[in-house]
Design an enzyme around this catalytic site. Structure first.
Site, PDB file in Angstrom:
ATOM      1  N   SER A  36      -1.224  -7.568  -8.046  1.00  0.00           N
ATOM      2  CA  SER A  36      -0.525  -6.923  -6.934  1.00  0.00           C
ATOM      3  C   SER A  36       0.646  -7.768  -6.456  1.00  0.00           C
ATOM      4  O   SER A  36       0.534  -8.986  -6.317  1.00  0.00           O
ATOM      5  CB  SER A  36      -1.476  -6.702  -5.757  1.00  0.00           C
ATOM      6  OG  SER A  36      -0.745  -6.270  -4.631  1.00  0.00           O
ATOM      7  N   HIS A  64       1.567  -7.792  -3.568  1.00  0.00           N
ATOM      8  CA  HIS A  64       1.194  -8.288  -2.244  1.00  0.00           C
ATOM      9  C   HIS A  64       0.640  -9.712  -2.315  1.00  0.00           C
ATOM     10  O   HIS A  64       0.696 -10.450  -1.349  1.00  0.00           O
ATOM     11  CB  HIS A  64       0.182  -7.356  -1.583  1.00  0.00           C
ATOM     12  CG  HIS A  64       0.813  -6.088  -1.095  1.00  0.00           C
ATOM     13  ND1 HIS A  64       1.513  -6.012   0.089  1.00  0.00           N
ATOM     14  CD2 HIS A  64       0.891  -4.858  -1.639  1.00  0.00           C
ATOM     15  CE1 HIS A  64       1.977  -4.785   0.259  1.00  0.00           C
ATOM     16  NE2 HIS A  64       1.616  -4.055  -0.789  1.00  0.00           N
ATOM     17  N   HIS A  98       6.554   0.867   0.159  1.00  0.00           N
ATOM     18  CA  HIS A  98       6.312  -0.461  -0.416  1.00  0.00           C
ATOM     19  C   HIS A  98       7.628  -1.173  -0.707  1.00  0.00           C
ATOM     20  O   HIS A  98       8.371  -0.797  -1.604  1.00  0.00           O
ATOM     21  CB  HIS A  98       5.479  -0.323  -1.696  1.00  0.00           C
ATOM     22  CG  HIS A  98       5.168  -1.640  -2.369  1.00  0.00           C
ATOM     23  ND1 HIS A  98       3.937  -2.246  -2.296  1.00  0.00           N
ATOM     24  CD2 HIS A  98       5.942  -2.454  -3.127  1.00  0.00           C
ATOM     25  CE1 HIS A  98       3.963  -3.387  -3.001  1.00  0.00           C
ATOM     26  NE2 HIS A  98       5.177  -3.529  -3.507  1.00  0.00           N
ATOM     27  N   GLU A 127       6.273   5.189  -4.008  1.00  0.00           N
ATOM     28  CA  GLU A 127       5.770   4.583  -2.771  1.00  0.00           C
ATOM     29  C   GLU A 127       6.955   4.238  -1.870  1.00  0.00           C
ATOM     30  O   GLU A 127       7.455   3.115  -1.906  1.00  0.00           O
ATOM     31  CB  GLU A 127       4.964   3.304  -3.066  1.00  0.00           C
ATOM     32  CG  GLU A 127       3.691   3.538  -3.838  1.00  0.00           C
ATOM     33  CD  GLU A 127       2.767   2.309  -3.853  1.00  0.00           C
ATOM     34  OE1 GLU A 127       3.176   1.234  -3.366  1.00  0.00           O
ATOM     35  OE2 GLU A 127       1.634   2.455  -4.342  1.00  0.00           O
ATOM     36  N   ASP A 156       4.201  -3.354   3.080  1.00  0.00           N
ATOM     37  CA  ASP A 156       4.106  -1.912   3.266  1.00  0.00           C
ATOM     38  C   ASP A 156       4.483  -1.602   4.705  1.00  0.00           C
ATOM     39  O   ASP A 156       3.914  -2.186   5.625  1.00  0.00           O
ATOM     40  CB  ASP A 156       2.679  -1.419   3.011  1.00  0.00           C
ATOM     41  CG  ASP A 156       2.267  -1.580   1.551  1.00  0.00           C
ATOM     42  OD1 ASP A 156       3.145  -1.544   0.675  1.00  0.00           O
ATOM     43  OD2 ASP A 156       1.059  -1.730   1.307  1.00  0.00           O
TER      44      ASP A 156
HETATM   45 ZN   LIG Z   1       2.350  -2.101  -1.107  1.00  0.00          ZN
END
Ligand SMILES: [Zn+2]
Length: 134
Positions: A47, A49, A108, A105, A56
């Site tokens: 990820s 992240h 994101h 997304e 996000d």
């Molecule tokens: Zn994300």
């Protein structure tokens, strides 16, 4: 840059640890199976992240959810038009799922630095295309 009026932007998720990502992915697998899960979430260790470079963002208009209708809110529109000025890109753009491996997304964001963000934004690229991986 036009000064935004009354925007309510919230960072919903930023840095995540390996363990946190592991449990998020497990949740999606439990809910909809591994194949679907891998299109909406990353396996632990994969990820963005976990790099600390992804965030996000959402707004009360969509009840703080991470949903594609975020793009139609004033906040989503503002992000789309202005994120690059701050060095961020929408990492998983619309209709680029085949390249990025992820569904659209609009929430994101990925920090890439101002210059790359400007080129990516203006030319409508993905990070993969910008880096020459596609
Ligand atoms: Zn994300």
């Amino acid at each position: 840059m036009k000064k935004p009026k009354n925007l309510n932007l919230y960072a919903q998720s930023g840095y995540r640890s390996y363990e946190r990502q592991e449990s998020i992915f497990a949740y999606y697998v439990e809910r909809s199976g591994e194949e679907k899960a891998s299109r909406v979430s990353a396996n632990a260790g994969h990820s963005e992240h976990q790099t600390g470079l992804a965030m996000d963002v959402t707004t009360p208009e969509v009840n703080f959810q991470l949903v594609t209708s975020f793009e139609d809110t004033p906040e989503g529109q503002w992000i789309k038009e202005n994120a690059a000025q701050f060095g961020f890109i929408i990492r998983y753009p619309k209709d680029k799922e085949k390249i990025t491996g992820y569904q659209y997304e609009p929430w994101h964001l990925r920090f890439v630095g101002k210059e790359p963000a400007k080129v990516i934004h203006e030319q409508g690229l993905t990070l993969e295309e910008y880096l020459g991986f596609e």
